[in-house]
Design an enzyme around this catalytic site. Structure first.
Site, mmCIF file in Angstrom:
data_model
loop_
_atom_site.group_PDB
_atom_site.id
_atom_site.type_symbol
_atom_site.label_atom_id
_atom_site.label_comp_id
_atom_site.label_asym_id
_atom_site.label_seq_id
_atom_site.Cartn_x
_atom_site.Cartn_y
_atom_site.Cartn_z
ATOM 1 N N THR A 1 0.862 -1.179 0.000
ATOM 2 C CA THR A 1 0.000 0.000 0.000
ATOM 3 C C THR A 1 0.890 1.217 0.000
ATOM 4 O O THR A 1 1.655 1.431 0.946
ATOM 5 C CB THR A 1 -0.905 0.081 1.255
ATOM 6 O OG1 THR A 1 -0.178 -0.443 2.356
ATOM 7 C CG2 THR A 1 -2.173 -0.670 1.073
ATOM 8 N N GLY A 2 0.835 1.932 -1.050
ATOM 9 C CA GLY A 2 1.645 3.139 -1.155
ATOM 10 C C GLY A 2 0.761 4.358 -1.068
ATOM 11 O O GLY A 2 -0.436 4.260 -0.827
ATOM 12 N N VAL B 1 -2.373 0.845 -4.430
ATOM 13 C CA VAL B 1 -2.429 -0.367 -3.618
ATOM 14 C C VAL B 1 -2.244 -1.521 -4.593
ATOM 15 O O VAL B 1 -2.852 -1.534 -5.654
ATOM 16 C CB VAL B 1 -3.797 -0.509 -2.926
ATOM 17 C CG1 VAL B 1 -3.788 -1.702 -1.980
ATOM 18 C CG2 VAL B 1 -4.139 0.748 -2.165
ATOM 19 N N VAL B 2 -1.366 -2.450 -4.240
ATOM 20 C CA VAL B 2 -1.116 -3.569 -5.145
ATOM 21 C C VAL B 2 -1.566 -4.873 -4.482
ATOM 22 O O VAL B 2 -1.235 -5.134 -3.328
ATOM 23 C CB VAL B 2 0.373 -3.639 -5.544
ATOM 24 C CG1 VAL B 2 0.622 -4.794 -6.505
ATOM 25 C CG2 VAL B 2 0.826 -2.328 -6.161
ATOM 26 N N ASP C 1 11.295 7.535 -12.160
ATOM 27 C CA ASP C 1 11.278 7.179 -10.736
ATOM 28 C C ASP C 1 12.127 5.927 -10.548
ATOM 29 O O ASP C 1 11.773 5.016 -9.814
ATOM 30 C CB ASP C 1 9.848 6.936 -10.257
ATOM 31 C CG ASP C 1 9.756 6.886 -8.731
ATOM 32 O OD1 ASP C 1 10.723 7.308 -8.059
ATOM 33 O OD2 ASP C 1 8.728 6.418 -8.203
HETATM 34 P P1 ADP Z 1 3.939 2.602 -6.074
HETATM 35 O O1 ADP Z 1 3.607 3.751 -6.945
HETATM 36 O O2 ADP Z 1 3.010 2.455 -4.924
HETATM 37 O O3 ADP Z 1 5.399 2.568 -5.682
HETATM 38 P P2 ADP Z 1 4.561 0.173 -7.534
HETATM 39 O O4 ADP Z 1 4.153 -0.107 -8.937
HETATM 40 O O5 ADP Z 1 5.999 0.472 -7.294
HETATM 41 O O6 ADP Z 1 3.630 1.323 -6.992
HETATM 42 O O7 ADP Z 1 4.145 -1.058 -6.659
HETATM 43 C C1 ADP Z 1 4.356 -1.078 -5.270
HETATM 44 C C2 ADP Z 1 4.972 -2.385 -4.856
HETATM 45 O O8 ADP Z 1 4.141 -3.466 -5.223
HETATM 46 C C3 ADP Z 1 6.282 -2.664 -5.526
HETATM 47 O O9 ADP Z 1 7.338 -2.127 -4.804
HETATM 48 C C4 ADP Z 1 6.337 -4.162 -5.563
HETATM 49 O O10 ADP Z 1 6.835 -4.665 -4.345
HETATM 50 C C5 ADP Z 1 4.895 -4.549 -5.688
HETATM 51 N N1 ADP Z 1 4.548 -4.806 -7.089
HETATM 52 C C6 ADP Z 1 4.053 -3.945 -7.988
HETATM 53 N N2 ADP Z 1 3.843 -4.520 -9.169
HETATM 54 C C7 ADP Z 1 4.217 -5.799 -9.030
HETATM 55 C C8 ADP Z 1 4.247 -6.942 -9.891
HETATM 56 N N3 ADP Z 1 3.830 -6.861 -11.158
HETATM 57 N N4 ADP Z 1 4.695 -8.099 -9.397
HETATM 58 C C9 ADP Z 1 5.108 -8.191 -8.128
HETATM 59 N N5 ADP Z 1 5.094 -7.175 -7.271
HETATM 60 C C10 ADP Z 1 4.667 -5.988 -7.697
HETATM 61 MN MN MN Z 2 7.116 2.034 -6.559
#
Ligand code: ADP
Ligand code: MN
Length: 516
Positions: free
Chosen positions: A261-262, A266-267, A405
């Site tokens: 969760t950023g 949210v992933v 980034d």
């Molecule tokens: P944010 O803008 O919140 O940094 P990210 O795209 O970097 O968004 O995703 C946040 C986190 O989610 C990443 O640091 C990673 O750990 C995980 N994540 C994102 N996309 C994936 C993916 N396709 N597979 C595995 N982990 C992912």
């Molecule tokens: Mn990120």
């Protein structure tokens, strides 16, 4: 829910002649279907008949477009939660339809009209029908709504001497209390007292008010109850339904939980399901990136997108909600470009509004570690460095992109190589700040690998030149940065002078920059 004003769908009780003649609503124009006993007992048939009747009874409701994931045939009724949500949605729609009818009836042709807008049910799911509608959250907390006019002046009394009427006057107060009942939600039955010269004592009014409020809260709680797991709580109801729909359509098998969760996203992790179309294969494990619809978080990102020529035409016309969708869209397009260039990155599965589904980098629900979290052997570190250098060049030259980034936070280590993620903010090098972003990326990368013990790692200025193919000769950071800004300025002037006609964003994932 009880005063919703829903006409209950008449249960299908086998239309016989006796029943028809007695029916107070007249004879229903059902076409009689002859069928066997087995058919009569069949749930399927019952459902069909029910559906048919509902369609006849609620044409307005039926007209509401369903999302592409839910169609009449593929509704999976095995999920109670899903069913409950859909029912709730249906109720809310009907409730609002009724509200609109009442509003219309009351307003008639009158030039001055009242609005029940604030009493509309929470119906966050129902937004597919119109792209330009006002967001439900906005309508409920409209900061521009004027305050209700008050009749007693601030000082608390009207008149002079013995004609003075204070705000505590019993009659005035009673009348006012009666009038104030209008403020209760419309489903709150207050009888027709409002129209009479009825004086409600403060005590009675307050009791009523308390009750009205607790009723409203109860209704709000009903909606909240739909939240179950903590993972689900990370997103708003609208998004949750979007996710349910994906699961429901079989595209995703299960959404297992939240990976991250950023501030801006949210992933989630999910197991992939079956694709509706043959040509598309859904990866066994997926990552679902939900771009947060909390608008504030995106304000500081304006500079990325505002000056991006690919978006220039669209930016000014968009509402904040659409801008957030654009971030998701941007990430999708950028990932597609990278994929085409063979850069290791998540593969796009589908984009639905602000929700991007992509392949999961990792295994068995465990996401690949970020470069910052993994301890690599010096050999792997070196390998990772050269790969990163390569990817940055590819990204720049083949994808026409600057990550913007890039750091050990957005590089994952998986299968013995570096994977790039998080490219929603990536821009083209001709972006007014594109080269500055690139320089920042170079600084992060260079510092990380130098600290990581890679002796061969170029410094940030060398890396910048190696990636961009530019030949900036300044030997210190300040001058280097000044030259970068000068280049950007030059490019900007060039664009200004030569016009910047933009082609629209194409859907194949390869949007052109401006053409001259
Ligand atoms: P944010 O803008 O919140 O940094 P990210 O795209 O970097 O968004 O995703 C946040 C986190 O989610 C990443 O640091 C990673 O750990 C995980 N994540 C994102 N996309 C994936 C993916 N396709 N597979 C595995 N982990 C992912
Ligand atoms: Mn990120």
């Amino acid at each position: 829910m009880d005063s919703v004003g829903v006409v209950p769908a008449a249960p299908d009780a086998g239309p016989g002649p006796a029943w028809q003649s007695k029916c107070p609503w007249g004879a229903p124009n059902t076409t009689s279907i002859s069928c066997s006993l087995a058919d009569v007992m069949s749930e399927q048939l019952a459902k069909e008949l029910q559906l048919e009747e509902e369609n006849a009874a609620f044409p307005e409701v039926v007209a509401v477009a369903e999302g592409p994931f839910i169609t009449g045939e593929n509704i999976d009724t095995s999920s109670d939660l899903m069913l409950a949500q859909m029912l709730q949605m249906e109720f809310d729609r009907e409730y609002d339809a009724q509200l609109r009818r009442e509003e219309k009836k009351i307003n008639g042709d009158s030039k001055v009209s009242i609005s029940f807008e604030n009493y509309r049910k929470v119906h966050p799911y129902d937004s597919d029908s119109s792209e330009d509608e006002v967001d439900w959250q906005d309508t409920r907390h409209d900061p521009y709504r004027a305050d209700k006019p008050t009749t007693t002046p601030r000082r608390g009394f009207i008149g002079k001497g013995k004609d003075i009427t204070t705000k505590h006057d019993e009659v005035v107060c009673g009348r006012k209390n009666t009038a104030r009942m209008e403020n209760f939600a419309p489903e709150f039955q207050v009888g027709d007292g409002i129209g009479m010269d009825l004086k409600l004592s403060n005590q009675v009014f307050n009791a009523l008010k308390q009750h009205a409020y607790s009723e409203e809260r109860r209704s709000a709680r009903l909606h909240e109850k739909k939240e179950h797991s903590t993972a689900e709580k990370a997103v708003d109801p609208k998004t949750r339904l979007l996710l349910y729909k994906m699961v429901n359509a079989g595209m995703l098998e299960t959404i297992t939980g939240c990976i991250s969760t950023g501030k801006e996203s949210v992933v989630f992790h999910a197991y992939g399901g079956k694709s509706a179309t043959e040509d598309k294969v859904i990866p066994p494990e997926c990552a679902i990136k939900v771009f947060k619809t909390t608008l504030n978080e995106f304000k500081n990102r304006d500079k990325y997108i505002k000056d991006d020529y690919r978006f220039k035409d669209r930016f000014s016309k968009l509402n904040p909600r659409k801008i957030i969708r654009m971030w998701a869209e941007k990430e999708m397009h950028n990932l597609t470009r990278m994929q085409n260039a063979g850069i290791p990155c998540p593969q796009v599965v589908i984009l639905k509004k602000h929700v991007l589904v992509m392949s999961f980098i990792g295994k068995d629900q465990v996401p690949a570690p970020k470069l910052k979290d993994v301890t690599l052997s010096s050999e792997d570190m070196k390998k990772a460095y050269y790969q990163t250098l390569n990817m940055m060049q590819q990204l720049y030259k083949e994808c026409n992109l600057v990550h913007a980034d890039l750091s050990e936070y957005n590089m994952l280590w998986h299968d013995g190589k570096v994977w790039l993620i998080d490219v929603s903010q990536s821009v083209e090098p001709t972006h007014p700040h594109g080269l500055e972003f690139l320089f920042r990326d170079c600084r992060n990368v260079s510092q990380f690998f130098q600290k990581g013990g890679v002796a061969e790692a170029l410094n940030e200025r060398e890396l910048f030149n190696a990636v961009s193919g530019l030949n900036i000769t300044a030997d210190n950071e300040v001058d280097f940065q000044a030259e970068i800004e000068a280049l950007e300025k030059m490019n900007e002037d060039h664009v200004q002078n030569h016009g910047k006609k933009l082609s629209t964003f194409s859907s194949d994932g390869d949007p052109p920059i401006y053409d001259e």
